[in-house]
Design a protein around this motif. Structure first.
Motif: not given
Length: 114
Positions: A55-58, A88-94, A96-100
């Motif tokens: 989400i931070i590279t969009v 719950t709705v969630s996403t991970n960054v950095g 914490y993000q196991s799948t890139k």
């Protein structure tokens, strides 16, 4: 950087068709499916069909895809909320993000595995 240069289960397995998934919803740019190894009683993953790292590279030209993703997430979360009364709705960054590959979890219930 090509998707196969790092850990990208969604490009390498799901979108390629090598790992079959049970589709919940599909649009031109978005795929939502039941998690292949769910951690929760109800566990849906929403991904863009185009490789976007996070989400931070969009990028500016990917904002329409992001809007489409959020539309799908909204519909799934609405259905889950009607069915269970919550989700719950969630996403991970950095790290914490196991799948890139940018992905979102829409889930409900108790954790069924670690």
């Amino acid at each position: 950087m090509a998707a196969n240069e790092f850990n990208d289960f969604y490009c390498n397995e799901v979108l390629s068709g090598r790992t079959p998934v049970e589709i919940v919803r599909e649009t031109e740019n978005v795929l939502a499916f039941y998690h292949t190894r769910p951690f929760y009683e109800e566990h849906i993953v929403v991904i863009p069909k185009r490789h976007i790292l996070s989400i931070i590279t969009v990028k500016q030209d990917e904002l329409d895809i992001l809007k489409e993703i959020f539309s799908v997430i909204k519909d799934i979360a609405t259905e889950m909320n009607k069915k269970f009364g919550a989700c719950t709705v969630s996403t991970n960054v950095g790290s914490y993000q196991s799948t890139k590959h940018m992905h979102w979890h829409v889930r409900y219930g108790n954790r069924i595995r670690d």
